[in-house]
Design a protein around this motif. Structure first.
Motif, PDB file in Angstrom:
ATOM      1  N   TYR A   1      37.757  36.647  11.975  1.00  0.00           N
ATOM      2  CA  TYR A   1      39.152  36.568  11.522  1.00  0.00           C
ATOM      3  C   TYR A   1      39.607  37.865  10.862  1.00  0.00           C
ATOM      4  O   TYR A   1      40.566  38.500  11.304  1.00  0.00           O
ATOM      5  CB  TYR A   1      39.343  35.400  10.561  1.00  0.00           C
ATOM      6  N   TYR A   2      38.908  38.287   9.810  1.00  0.00           N
ATOM      7  CA  TYR A   2      39.329  39.465   9.055  1.00  0.00           C
ATOM      8  C   TYR A   2      39.397  40.715   9.939  1.00  0.00           C
ATOM      9  O   TYR A   2      40.422  41.408   9.976  1.00  0.00           O
ATOM     10  CB  TYR A   2      38.359  39.678   7.890  1.00  0.00           C
TER      11      TYR A   2
ATOM     12  N   PRO B   1      39.409  41.241  13.385  1.00  0.00           N
ATOM     13  CA  PRO B   1      40.430  41.298  14.453  1.00  0.00           C
ATOM     14  C   PRO B   1      41.857  41.244  13.923  1.00  0.00           C
ATOM     15  O   PRO B   1      42.757  41.859  14.502  1.00  0.00           O
ATOM     16  CB  PRO B   1      40.102  40.081  15.326  1.00  0.00           C
ATOM     17  N   THR B   2      42.088  40.537  12.813  1.00  0.00           N
ATOM     18  CA  THR B   2      43.440  40.413  12.268  1.00  0.00           C
ATOM     19  C   THR B   2      43.892  41.709  11.606  1.00  0.00           C
ATOM     20  O   THR B   2      45.018  42.175  11.815  1.00  0.00           O
ATOM     21  CB  THR B   2      43.498  39.263  11.242  1.00  0.00           C
ATOM     22  N   LYS B   3      43.009  42.307  10.809  1.00  0.00           N
ATOM     23  CA  LYS B   3      43.397  43.478  10.019  1.00  0.00           C
ATOM     24  C   LYS B   3      43.244  44.787  10.787  1.00  0.00           C
ATOM     25  O   LYS B   3      44.037  45.718  10.615  1.00  0.00           O
ATOM     26  CB  LYS B   3      42.547  43.528   8.742  1.00  0.00           C
TER      27      LYS B   3
ATOM     28  N   ASP C   1      37.093  43.443  17.578  1.00  0.00           N
ATOM     29  CA  ASP C   1      36.442  42.205  18.015  1.00  0.00           C
ATOM     30  C   ASP C   1      34.951  42.495  18.142  1.00  0.00           C
ATOM     31  O   ASP C   1      34.517  43.182  19.074  1.00  0.00           O
ATOM     32  CB  ASP C   1      37.030  41.746  19.350  1.00  0.00           C
TER      33      ASP C   1
ATOM     34  N   ASP D   1      45.543  36.134   1.710  1.00  0.00           N
ATOM     35  CA  ASP D   1      46.423  36.598   2.783  1.00  0.00           C
ATOM     36  C   ASP D   1      46.958  38.003   2.491  1.00  0.00           C
ATOM     37  O   ASP D   1      47.078  38.836   3.398  1.00  0.00           O
ATOM     38  CB  ASP D   1      47.591  35.630   2.972  1.00  0.00           C
TER      39      ASP D   1
ATOM     40  N   VAL E   1      44.356  40.569   3.330  1.00  0.00           N
ATOM     41  CA  VAL E   1      44.200  40.720   4.780  1.00  0.00           C
ATOM     42  C   VAL E   1      45.370  41.512   5.364  1.00  0.00           C
ATOM     43  O   VAL E   1      45.196  42.324   6.272  1.00  0.00           O
ATOM     44  CB  VAL E   1      44.084  39.346   5.468  1.00  0.00           C
ATOM     45  N   GLN E   2      46.561  41.307   4.815  1.00  0.00           N
ATOM     46  CA  GLN E   2      47.771  41.915   5.387  1.00  0.00           C
ATOM     47  C   GLN E   2      48.025  43.341   4.919  1.00  0.00           C
ATOM     48  O   GLN E   2      48.770  44.082   5.567  1.00  0.00           O
ATOM     49  CB  GLN E   2      48.977  41.033   5.055  1.00  0.00           C
TER      50      GLN E   2
END
Length: 381
Positions: free
Chosen positions: A277-278, A280-282, A286, A339, A342-343
């Motif tokens: 999650y962290y 790939p999102t930030k 992958d 959140d 992460v953002q």
């Protein structure tokens, strides 16, 4: 993240999410070419490897003669280290098995560790990391916003192994790390988890309490005291044999009832969330890409099967919400705080002091000393 045109390797599945990736005229990436160079130099899944492995085992037994243990094995409960634990028994070695509990073990990981230790009849020492310090270091890394959020776990794991080895007069650390499943990895994504200078710099800026009991290894200790004075080394026996992960998993299931995880490194709840999650999102990273590419390069998987695997979601939405909630509760932060971290724009570990320049000098010094001694001296096999 990179702004270059998207491209995926025609042989493996690595792509331009690695900012340093390069392709030849046929679209084959540098990682594939580098992996090809490992065969016969660092990777020996053949008769030559059998000879080297037999010599390694004989040396470990000779060095450990008359001692309670001849080696030390770090056991996480993952496939690689657990399979190595089983093979070590077959080879007749007498390891002290150490598990470092950093606070994120899954119940399944604990059960798998218990199963293999009981089957092999090993002595198990579990080192429990002081949670308040571990929590503070985790939060410092999240606030720093760098890619490798696993450093707090990884560093204390390896540092603890070295310290337990020296306390017990053991010269050989056995590692389940292997090139067959981990030979491809983008260097641009992460720095060294052993870089205590980087770790302490990040903690100094974002931590809120001193690291009194958290175990670290300093630069000189890691590069000179352990290999030259203590003559210690970490060896990776799986690099000297044909290691097929699927076959290893089947053998462990049949031998002592090992239970697989749904994801690589699924033995750690934090690592599962960080990798799936962290990252790939930030950052758009992958971690399946280098793992699957390694499997392709080592002949354990086809590229088509790897591409099908990449079509699968990284997370079941229900599991994701449950894991985030657990992580926030354990770290004592709100979902909003998580959140926000992460953002926030991502940073790189080199935005903080590192030991990179010292490492380059150490490599040169090691080369000079090796020529003087007439033998190779390294922390790793």
């Amino acid at each position: 993240m990179t702004t270059r045109p998207y491209q995926r390797c025609t042989r493996c599945v690595m792509d331009t999410s690695d900012p340093e990736i390069a392709f030849d005229a046929d679209g084959v990436c540098n990682h594939c070419h580098e992996f090809d160079g490992l065969l016969g130099t660092q990777w020996f899944p053949n008769a030559e490897g059998k000879q080297k492995l037999d010599a390694m085992i004989a040396r470990i037994k000779a060095e450990g003669e008359g001692k309670e243990y001849d080696s030390i094995l770090g056991l996480s409960g993952g496939v690689d280290s657990t399979y190595l634990a089983m093979k070590i028994k077959d080879w007749g070695l007498r390891p002290l098995v150490v598990h470092v509990d950093a606070g994120w073990n899954t119940e399944l990981a604990v059960a798998n560790i218990e199963r293999v230790v009981k089957h092999c009849g090993y002595d198990l020492h579990t080192h429990v990391v002081e949670w308040e310090e571990m929590r503070d270091l985790h939060l410092a890394y999240l606030k720093a916003g760098i890619p490798n959020q696993d450093v707090p776990q990884d560093h204390v794991f390896f540092a603890s192994l070295y310290h337990f080895a020296t306390q017990n007069g053991i010269r050989t650390i056995l590692s389940g790390g292997n090139l067959a499943t981990e030979g491809i990895f983008p260097r641009a994504w992460h720095g060294s988890a052993m870089d205590a200078i980087n770790l302490r710099a990040i903690h100094a800026q974002y931590g809120s309490r001193p690291l009194k009991s958290y175990t670290t290894i300093g630069f000189l200790t890691y590069y000179f005291w352990f290999p030259f004075v203590k003559k210690m080394r970490t060896v990776r026996p799986l690099n000297y044999m044909p290691y097929d992960k699927a076959a290893a998993l089947t053998e462990m299931q049949e031998t002592f009832g090992y239970k697989p995880y749904d994801r690589k490194h699924g033995e750690s709840l934090f690592t599962k969330l960080f990798q799936n999650y962290y990252l790939p999102t930030k950052f758009g990273y992958d971690k399946r890409l280098p793992h699957l590419s390694s499997m392709i390069a080592s002949g354990q998987m086809t590229r088509d099967d790897a591409l099908k695997t990449l079509e699968e979601p990284l997370y079941d939405p229900r599991d994701l919400e449950s894991d985030i909630a657990y992580c926030c509760k354990k770290l004592r932060i709100s979902r909003e705080e998580f959140d926000q971290m992460v953002q926030l724009p991502g940073r790189h570990h080199t935005d903080f002091p590192t030991w990179d320049s010292r490492q380059r000098m150490a490599k040169k010094a090691q080369g000079i000393i090796e020529r003087m001694l007439g033998r190779r001296v390294s922390v790793y096999s």
